[in-house]
Design a protein around this motif. Structure first.
Motif, PDB file in Angstrom:
ATOM      1  N   TYR A  78      -5.848 -37.421  95.620  1.00 10.77           N
ATOM      2  CA  TYR A  78      -6.027 -37.999  94.282  1.00 10.77           C
ATOM      3  C   TYR A  78      -6.506 -36.873  93.376  1.00 10.77           C
ATOM      4  CZ  TYR A  78      -6.982 -41.318  90.568  1.00 10.77           C
ATOM      5  OH  TYR A  78      -6.942 -41.993  89.375  1.00 10.77           O
ATOM      6  N   PRO A  79      -5.910 -36.704  92.190  1.00  4.07           N
ATOM      7  CA  PRO A  79      -6.158 -35.493  91.392  1.00  4.07           C
ATOM      8  C   PRO A  79      -7.599 -35.249  90.976  1.00  4.07           C
ATOM      9  CG  PRO A  79      -4.870 -37.115  90.157  1.00  4.07           C
ATOM     10  CD  PRO A  79      -4.887 -37.570  91.573  1.00  4.07           C
ATOM     11  N   LYS A  80      -8.430 -36.277  90.910  1.00  2.14           N
ATOM     12  CA  LYS A  80      -9.814 -36.095  90.487  1.00  2.14           C
ATOM     13  C   LYS A  80     -10.770 -35.808  91.645  1.00  2.14           C
ATOM     14  CE  LYS A  80      -9.620 -38.902  86.269  1.00  2.14           C
ATOM     15  NZ  LYS A  80     -10.213 -40.055  85.538  1.00  2.14           N
ATOM     16  N   LEU A  81     -10.261 -35.835  92.870  1.00  3.68           N
ATOM     17  CA  LEU A  81     -11.124 -35.602  94.023  1.00  3.68           C
ATOM     18  C   LEU A  81     -11.509 -34.131  94.131  1.00  3.68           C
ATOM     19  CD1 LEU A  81      -9.570 -37.739  96.895  1.00  3.68           C
ATOM     20  CD2 LEU A  81     -11.689 -38.168  95.661  1.00  3.68           C
ATOM     21  N   GLN A  82     -12.790 -33.878  94.377  1.00  2.00           N
ATOM     22  CA  GLN A  82     -13.290 -32.545  94.641  1.00  2.00           C
ATOM     23  C   GLN A  82     -13.903 -32.522  96.036  1.00  2.00           C
ATOM     24  OE1 GLN A  82     -15.748 -31.047  91.427  1.00  2.00           O
ATOM     25  NE2 GLN A  82     -14.416 -31.940  89.867  1.00  2.00           N
ATOM     26  N   ARG A  83     -14.358 -31.363  96.430  1.00  2.00           N
ATOM     27  CA  ARG A  83     -14.860 -31.190  97.787  1.00  2.00           C
ATOM     28  C   ARG A  83     -15.945 -32.222  98.132  1.00  2.00           C
ATOM     29  NH1 ARG A  83     -17.456 -25.593 100.308  1.00  2.00           N
ATOM     30  NH2 ARG A  83     -17.883 -26.427 102.404  1.00  2.00           N
ATOM     31  N   ASP A  84     -15.814 -32.848  99.275  1.00  2.00           N
ATOM     32  CA  ASP A  84     -16.747 -33.835  99.828  1.00  2.00           C
ATOM     33  C   ASP A  84     -16.735 -35.172  99.093  1.00  2.00           C
ATOM     34  OD1 ASP A  84     -17.593 -32.042 101.800  1.00  2.00           O
ATOM     35  OD2 ASP A  84     -19.141 -31.196 100.506  1.00  2.00           O
ATOM     36  N   ASP A  85     -15.855 -35.350  98.093  1.00  2.00           N
ATOM     37  CA  ASP A  85     -15.695 -36.659  97.466  1.00  2.00           C
ATOM     38  C   ASP A  85     -14.954 -37.599  98.419  1.00  2.00           C
ATOM     39  OD1 ASP A  85     -16.908 -35.909  95.126  1.00  2.00           O
ATOM     40  OD2 ASP A  85     -15.052 -35.617  94.007  1.00  2.00           O
ATOM     41  N   ARG A  86     -15.134 -38.909  98.211  1.00  2.00           N
ATOM     42  CA  ARG A  86     -14.426 -39.912  99.015  1.00  2.00           C
ATOM     43  C   ARG A  86     -13.897 -41.011  98.107  1.00  2.00           C
ATOM     44  NH1 ARG A  86     -17.251 -43.086 102.425  1.00  2.00           N
ATOM     45  NH2 ARG A  86     -19.236 -42.770 101.327  1.00  2.00           N
ATOM     46  N   LEU A  87     -12.766 -41.584  98.495  1.00  2.00           N
ATOM     47  CA  LEU A  87     -12.242 -42.770  97.828  1.00  2.00           C
ATOM     48  C   LEU A  87     -12.702 -44.002  98.593  1.00  2.00           C
ATOM     49  CD1 LEU A  87      -8.554 -41.704  97.080  1.00  2.00           C
ATOM     50  CD2 LEU A  87     -10.337 -42.116  95.389  1.00  2.00           C
ATOM     51  N   VAL A  88     -13.277 -44.970  97.879  1.00  2.00           N
ATOM     52  CA  VAL A  88     -13.806 -46.174  98.518  1.00  2.00           C
ATOM     53  C   VAL A  88     -13.474 -47.381  97.647  1.00  2.00           C
ATOM     54  CG1 VAL A  88     -15.888 -47.380  99.291  1.00  2.00           C
ATOM     55  CG2 VAL A  88     -15.688 -44.907  99.609  1.00  2.00           C
ATOM     56  N   THR A  89     -13.064 -48.453  98.271  1.00  2.00           N
ATOM     57  CA  THR A  89     -12.867 -49.729  97.575  1.00  2.00           C
ATOM     58  C   THR A  89     -13.813 -50.759  98.171  1.00  2.00           C
ATOM     59  OG1 THR A  89     -10.542 -49.273  97.099  1.00  2.00           O
ATOM     60  CG2 THR A  89     -11.235 -51.571  97.042  1.00  2.00           C
ATOM     61  N   GLY A  90     -14.472 -51.509  97.322  1.00  2.00           N
ATOM     62  CA  GLY A  90     -15.386 -52.533  97.799  1.00  2.00           C
ATOM     63  C   GLY A  90     -16.154 -53.156  96.654  1.00  2.00           C
ATOM     64  N   GLU A  91     -17.127 -53.962  96.991  1.00  2.00           N
ATOM     65  CA  GLU A  91     -17.941 -54.610  95.974  1.00  2.00           C
ATOM     66  C   GLU A  91     -18.889 -53.601  95.352  1.00  2.00           C
ATOM     67  OE1 GLU A  91     -21.491 -57.577  96.450  1.00  2.00           O
ATOM     68  OE2 GLU A  91     -19.637 -58.749  96.495  1.00  2.00           O
ATOM     69  N   SER A  92     -18.936 -53.573  94.042  1.00  2.00           N
ATOM     70  CA  SER A  92     -19.771 -52.616  93.333  1.00  2.00           C
ATOM     71  C   SER A  92     -21.243 -52.861  93.614  1.00  2.00           C
ATOM     72  CB  SER A  92     -19.530 -52.702  91.825  1.00  2.00           C
ATOM     73  OG  SER A  92     -18.163 -52.578  91.522  1.00  2.00           O
ATOM     74  N   ALA A  93     -21.960 -51.792  93.918  1.00  2.00           N
ATOM     75  CA  ALA A  93     -23.410 -51.917  94.085  1.00  2.00           C
ATOM     76  C   ALA A  93     -24.076 -52.116  92.741  1.00  2.00           C
ATOM     77  CB  ALA A  93     -23.967 -50.675  94.767  1.00  2.00           C
ATOM     78  N   ASN A  94     -23.453 -51.561  91.684  1.00  2.00           N
ATOM     79  CA  ASN A  94     -24.004 -51.714  90.334  1.00  2.00           C
ATOM     80  C   ASN A  94     -23.017 -52.492  89.480  1.00  2.00           C
ATOM     81  OD1 ASN A  94     -26.421 -49.942  90.562  1.00  2.00           O
ATOM     82  ND2 ASN A  94     -24.851 -48.425  91.029  1.00  2.00           N
ATOM     83  N   PRO A  95     -23.449 -53.620  88.908  1.00  2.00           N
ATOM     84  CA  PRO A  95     -22.553 -54.388  88.048  1.00  2.00           C
ATOM     85  C   PRO A  95     -22.083 -53.555  86.861  1.00  2.00           C
ATOM     86  CG  PRO A  95     -24.518 -55.661  88.599  1.00  2.00           C
ATOM     87  CD  PRO A  95     -24.763 -54.262  89.054  1.00  2.00           C
ATOM     88  N   ALA A  96     -20.931 -53.899  86.338  1.00  2.00           N
ATOM     89  CA  ALA A  96     -20.426 -53.211  85.156  1.00  2.00           C
ATOM     90  C   ALA A  96     -21.333 -53.482  83.960  1.00  2.00           C
ATOM     91  CB  ALA A  96     -19.007 -53.676  84.859  1.00  2.00           C
TER      92      ALA A  96
END
Length: 540
Positions: free
Chosen positions: A155-173
């Motif tokens: 994914y173009p915005k990923l940098q070293r040690d970044d991860r892609l994760v899908t799930g329930e947000s820990a912080n509401p919008a």
């Protein structure tokens, strides 16, 4: 559970996402032979990959990725371990499937491509589309043609040690709103993205929202998660900020004039932050967190120190010789500056004469600590500001030797950012230090930093010298056309390894103070000056 997104416990095996489509039918066994040629006993190859090798390697990599075979896809790269971890997480943690990759036109060894996929979680699904590129290189030890592994391939915005994760947000919008009640969004104000992410990270729960389901980039440090795709909105909580929609729009437009630029505007009478914008190649909020030498904008604090300690006054002597020697180091002025042995402090300030300030810092009762104490006690520099998001609050260390002189003209070991310098200007023209803030301290009962501020006489002289600089001195060109009560100070900071200095500028117009910095922008009035002037113009 780490902050950001709650991840369901799932198998780390990269699920099969495509069957028998695209490149998926390719036999990977022959491609993974020792010499990368598909044959046995052939000599190890050298030199740049051929066009055929580039086409074949990228095709094989895409096919394995489409199929969901993380191990096979990683084997076509020059960093198997890192590649397999991230590619496996693509399906297991990010829940991205139905992948279709379409290569573009190859340029040299670089292959652009587009990705069409779907993100599915807890019965909800949305399409995901993006573009990236890869480069094929010759393996150093194997001689194989391999994909040069970078996280941005996934994914173009990923940098070293970044991860892609899908799930329930820990912080509401959050629905961040400006002081006029208008909604502040990343789409309308792009450079606010990292700021809005940081506000959500800290105030999502307090704002009263409920969590949704998102695909995010999780970063390895304390940087807030970067939201990429929302599968379920949840309920956004309303968060009031101090930002002015008018000033923010002007700031967004202004920083686009020059790359690697940042600007902050504050309301001197209250300390409220009115605008914050960055134009950078990364997501770093340099406007709040930058740590750069501020050049001659620092002379505001140095002038205050000279006045407060009785060394001189606005109309008192501040001779401007061609050069000044301090403990064995020679300091000079900008090329073309005419010396003036009879100059006053106001004259040397508005012309930004380095030697005048260096000559005066040896006067009694000044010590190695005087500038540090002035910055801290009068201007609140380094006093642990609580703006509502992370900020660097300035640094003026007490030093001896040549750096004591260099600090006085904003070089040496002094570190600032536009937030700090906008606040310095606000303190200089009002006499009161009001710690800048982006969110009201009443929301979370945080205590703002305090400082005793400036005597009335000192503030009056600083304001008048800044007025002269804006109308007769080095800031005249940048401030031209601005009405009302205006003042400014220019700065250029030389940095080791850079051929062009960093451009700094700070100014005020009525009840708005602003400061900007442009890396390698040259003189203060050249790049940072027009940015500040554009934001001040929005003050009305």
């Amino acid at each position: 559970m780490a902050k950001g997104v709650k991840v369901a416990v799932v198998s780390t095996v990269f699920a099969v996402m495509v069957g028998g489509a695209g490149y998926g039918a390719y036999n990977f066994v022959s491609a993974m032979s020792d010499d990368g040629s598909g044959g046995v006993g052939e000599a190890k190859r050298s030199g740049p990959p051929t066009a055929d090798e580039i086409a074949k390697t990228s095709k094989d990599f895409f096919a394995a990725w489409e199929k969901g075979d993380a191990a096979s896809a990683a084997a076509f790269t020059n960093n198997n371990t890192a590649a397999e971890v991230l590619l496996a997480a693509y399906g297991a943690d990010a829940h991205i499937g139905d992948v279709r990759i379409t290569p573009g036109r190859t340029t040299g060894a670089t292959v652009p491509y587009s990705v069409q996929a779907a993100v599915s979680y807890d019965g909800k699904s949305k399409p995901l589309a993006y573009e990236s590129k890869l480069t094929v290189v010759r393996g150093v030890t194997t001689g194989k043609a391999l994909v040069d592994w970078q996280p941005s391939l996934v994914y173009p915005k990923l940098q070293r040690d970044d991860r892609l994760v899908t799930g329930e947000s820990a912080n509401p919008a959050i629905e961040a709103v400006a002081r006029d009640g208008s909604v502040l969004t990343k789409e309308k104000y792009p450079s606010l993205g990292p700021v809005l992410d940081a506000l959500r990270e800290k105030y999502g729960a307090e704002a009263g929202g409920t969590p949704g389901i998102e695909l995010v980039i999780k970063h390895p440090d304390q940087t807030p998660d970067t939201s990429l795709l929302t599968l379920s909105e949840g309920k956004a909580g309303k968060l009031e900020t101090t930002l002015s929609a008018t000033a923010q729009a002007a700031a967004e437009k202004a920083v686009k004039l020059y790359g690697q630029s940042s600007v902050v505007a504050v309301k001197p009478s209250t300390g409220e932050v009115l605008a914050v914008a960055n134009n950078r190649t990364d997501a770093f909020n340099a406007a709040f967190e930058g740590t750069k030498a501020p050049g001659s904008t620092m002379k505001i604090i140095t002038a205050a120190m000279l006045i407060d300690n009785g060394v001189t006054s606005m109309n008192g002597p501040a001779p401007c010789p061609p050069d000044a020697v301090w403990q064995g180091q020679t300091f000079k002025n900008l090329t073309g500056m005419q010396p003036n042995e009879g100059a006053s402090l106001a004259n040397s300030f508005m012309r930004s004469c380095n030697t005048a300030f260096i000559k005066l810092i040896d006067e009694k009762p000044l010590t190695d600590e005087s500038l540090t104490l002035e910055a801290q006690n009068r201007f609140g520099i380094g006093e642990d500001w609580k703006t509502g998001i992370v900020s660097f609050d300035g640094k003026v260390p007490a030093v001896s030797g040549p750096d004591r002189a260099a600090n006085a003209i904003g070089q040496g070991q002094v570190q600032m950012n536009p937030l700090n310098m906008a606040s310095v200007t606000a303190t200089a023209i009002t006499g009161a230090f009001r710690q800048p803030y982006l969110v009201s301290p009443k929301l979370d009962d945080r205590e703002l930093a305090t400082a005793k501020g400036l005597p009335y006489n000192t503030a009056s002289q600083l304001k008048q010298m800044m007025r002269l600089t804006a109308t007769q001195g080095t800031a005249t060109k940048a401030m031209a056309g601005l009405g009302g009560d205006i003042g400014a100070k220019t700065g250029s900071a030389e940095v080791d390894g850079q051929q062009v200095s960093n451009s700094w500028f700070t100014g005020f117009r009525n009840d708005m103070a602003a400061a900007a910095m442009t890396e390698e922008g040259g003189h203060g009035g050249d790049a940072a000056g027009p940015i500040v002037a554009a934001v001040l113009r929005a003050a009305g």
